[in-house]
Write an enzyme that holds these catalytic residues in place. Structure first.
Site, PDB file in Angstrom:
ATOM      1  N   ARG A 139       0.769  -1.162  -0.286  1.00  4.94           N
ATOM      2  CA  ARG A 139      -0.064   0.028   0.204  1.00  4.94           C
ATOM      3  C   ARG A 139       1.034   0.836  -0.257  1.00  4.94           C
ATOM      4  NH1 ARG A 139      -1.719   2.346   4.863  1.00  4.94           N
ATOM      5  NH2 ARG A 139      -2.043   0.078   5.117  1.00  4.94           N
ATOM      6  N   TYR A 174     -17.270  15.608 -15.625  1.00  5.03           N
ATOM      7  CA  TYR A 174     -17.285  14.161 -15.939  1.00  5.03           C
ATOM      8  C   TYR A 174     -18.839  13.881 -14.433  1.00  5.03           C
ATOM      9  CZ  TYR A 174     -17.343   9.450 -14.735  1.00  5.03           C
ATOM     10  OH  TYR A 174     -17.098   7.880 -14.372  1.00  5.03           O
ATOM     11  N   ASP A 179      -8.266  18.334 -14.414  1.00  4.10           N
ATOM     12  CA  ASP A 179      -9.018  17.297 -15.351  1.00  4.10           C
ATOM     13  C   ASP A 179      -7.947  16.881 -16.879  1.00  4.10           C
ATOM     14  OD1 ASP A 179     -10.186  14.266 -16.203  1.00  4.10           O
ATOM     15  OD2 ASP A 179     -11.182  14.667 -14.824  1.00  4.10           O
ATOM     16  N   LYS A 230      -9.265   5.925 -19.096  1.00  2.00           N
ATOM     17  CA  LYS A 230      -9.551   6.373 -20.037  1.00  2.00           C
ATOM     18  C   LYS A 230      -7.970   6.237 -21.055  1.00  2.00           C
ATOM     19  CE  LYS A 230     -12.934   6.684 -18.290  1.00  2.00           C
ATOM     20  NZ  LYS A 230     -13.363   8.173 -17.397  1.00  2.00           N
TER      21      LYS A 230
HETATM   22  C1  LIG Z   1     -13.660   8.534 -15.736  1.00  2.00           C
HETATM   23  C2  LIG Z   1     -13.247   9.883 -15.867  1.00  2.00           C
HETATM   24  C3  LIG Z   1     -13.593   9.957 -14.444  1.00  2.00           C
HETATM   25  C4  LIG Z   1     -13.675   9.146 -13.564  1.00  2.00           C
HETATM   26  O1  LIG Z   1     -12.668   8.317 -13.359  1.00  2.00           O
HETATM   27  P1  LIG Z   1     -13.165   6.474 -13.150  1.00  2.00           P
HETATM   28  O2  LIG Z   1     -11.921   6.136 -13.292  1.00  2.00           O
HETATM   29  O3  LIG Z   1     -13.716   5.961 -13.585  1.00  2.00           O
HETATM   30  O4  LIG Z   1     -13.104   6.757 -11.558  1.00  2.00           O
HETATM   31  C5  LIG Z   1     -12.421  11.443 -13.805  1.00  2.00           C
HETATM   32  N1  LIG Z   1     -12.865  12.272 -14.473  1.00  2.00           N
HETATM   33  C6  LIG Z   1     -13.596  12.229 -16.372  1.00  2.00           C
HETATM   34  C7  LIG Z   1     -12.813  13.352 -17.103  1.00  2.00           C
HETATM   35  C8  LIG Z   1     -13.602  10.274 -16.565  1.00  2.00           C
HETATM   36  O5  LIG Z   1     -14.048  10.364 -17.962  1.00  2.00           O
END
Ligand SMILES: *Cc1c(COP(=O)(O)O)cnc(C)c1O
Length: 387
Positions: A57, A110, A182, A207
């Site tokens: 961890r 998101y 983000d 992603k």
């Molecule tokens: C998918 C996504 C998230 C969240 O991520 P997870 O891996 O699903 O927890 C945050 N911001 C954006 C822009 C996303 O597309």
């Protein structure tokens, strides 16, 4: 842990993507970082740790390789890998806010990020308000004396809005707040928020970074060494870390990030062009189009415009849902950023949790994650689905 800036500073992005943090294994010479699928490490006498590893961890060699790689790709001092994008966001927000603090959040984000602010953090006394982050002045107006964080997503999900990162960094810093970007839609290949003044970059590595729809993960990168230490402390204290195999999959994906993003971007540009001339399409949302309101800023701060395209159907919600149901090569599903093309209806799927809020999305909206298949096949599929 070694200094993440170390020896790779002079190399180009694609070289860093393949090599940063990934020396050949000292014991065996393995060219690819092994999956250290292990929870604990033998100590040479009490407190005699080998390479700083004690318990996975706190740190694990596969995760360390990914974290050094992430830091290098965004030009930051510290990269941290998490079990999901939301685990990264949660750790970040609990590190930089306390009860009574205020956050400015975007009016297009998101859905899960919005849910984290509105349903979880608000219960712990962290205030938030929504601003149109595509207009920097509206962000300035939303700032309060207790604002600690300005949060922005650019390009945004699912409306593909563009925010001016350097302008927002300036506004946040004037107010004594940090700017969080983000960068999930762009990836560090297309956009470098830290160089534009952002303090922390957030990723869902699920992603484009992973890129193959086979892993869920998240990341934080910062160039502020002290903040990096605090984030690492909370990463360990909260525990939402990336497991060794997940870290390995993300690293494997990152090696081809540059070539994938080039193809995602060129395919998406062709899809946007096709949709624009289609009689059933009311509006195409893609920052690469000259008429997109954020086009100039996007051209200034991005290398290319990415693989996400949204559009509004002329005949309304039911017609938009039917396009999603009828597509074949574009797979109906949530998520994005994989090599395969995906289609979805944000209002009923990814953004259902924003219904009734300032972040509600148009009901006639369809979102495409344009993959790297042959472009003629993608256009034929959309043409058929829109009939
Ligand atoms: C998918 C996504 C998230 C969240 O991520 P997870 O891996 O699903 O927890 C945050 N911001 C954006 C822009 C996303 O597309």
């Amino acid at each position: 842990m070694s200094d993440q800036h170390s020896t790779h500073g002079a190399h180009g992005f694609e070289t860093l993507a393949i090599h940063a943090g990934q020396e050949a294994d000292p014991q065996t010479g393995a060219v690819v970082t092994p999956i250290y699928q292990v929870s604990t490490f033998k100590q040479d006498g009490v407190g005699g740790l080998r390479g700083g590893y004690e318990y996975s961890r706190s740190a694990n060699p596969t995760r360390t390789a990914l974290e050094e790689n992430l830091a290098a790709l965004d030009g930051g001092r510290r990269g941290l890998a998490f079990a999901s994008g939301l685990a990264a966001e949660d750790t970040l927000l609990r590190t930089v806010t306390k009860p009574g603090d205020h956050i400015v959040i975007p009016n297009d984000a998101y859905g899960g990020t919005f849910r984290l602010f509105s349903k979880v953090l608000s219960r712990w006394g962290v205030e938030w308000s929504v601003a149109d982050t595509h207009h920097a002045e509206q962000v300035r107006a939303a700032i309060r004396p207790n604002t600690k964080v300005v949060w922005v997503e650019t390009p945004s999900n699912p409306l593909l809005g563009i925010a001016d990162i350097s302008a927002l960094a300036h506004i946040a810093h004037e107010a004594g707040a940090i700017l969080v970007v983000d960068n999930t839609f762009a990836s560090p290949y297309l956009q470098q928020p830290l160089a534009l003044g952002a303090d922390v970059v957030v990723y869902s590595t699920t992603k484009y970074m992973g890129g193959h729809s086979d892993v869920v993960g998240g990341a934080l990168v910062t160039d502020d060494a002290a903040l990096g230490e605090e984030l690492a402390y909370h990463q360990n204290a909260i525990g939402g870390v990336a497991g060794p195999f997940d870290a390995w999959l993300v690293m494997r994906g990152i090696k081809t990030l540059g070539v994938r993003m080039d193809r995602h971007s060129s395919n998406a540009a062709r899809v946007a062009e096709f949709l624009q001339s289609h009689p059933k399409v009311a509006q195409v949302l893609y920052p690469g189009l000259p008429e997109h309101p954020g086009h100039e800023i996007a051209a200034k701060q991005m290398r290319a415009f990415g693989g996400m395209v949204s559009f509004r159907h002329k005949d309304g919600e039911e017609a938009a849902v039917q396009v999603c149901n009828r597509a074949r090569l574009f797979t109906l599903g949530e998520s994005l950023g994989g090599v395969e093309s995906l289609i979805e209806h944000p209002g009923r799927m990814t953004h259902a949790s924003a219904a009734g809020s300032a972040l509600e999305v148009p009901a006639d909206l369809v979102r495409l994650s344009v993959g790297i298949e042959s472009i003629d096949d993608l256009l034929a599929d959309l043409s058929e689905a829109l009939k």
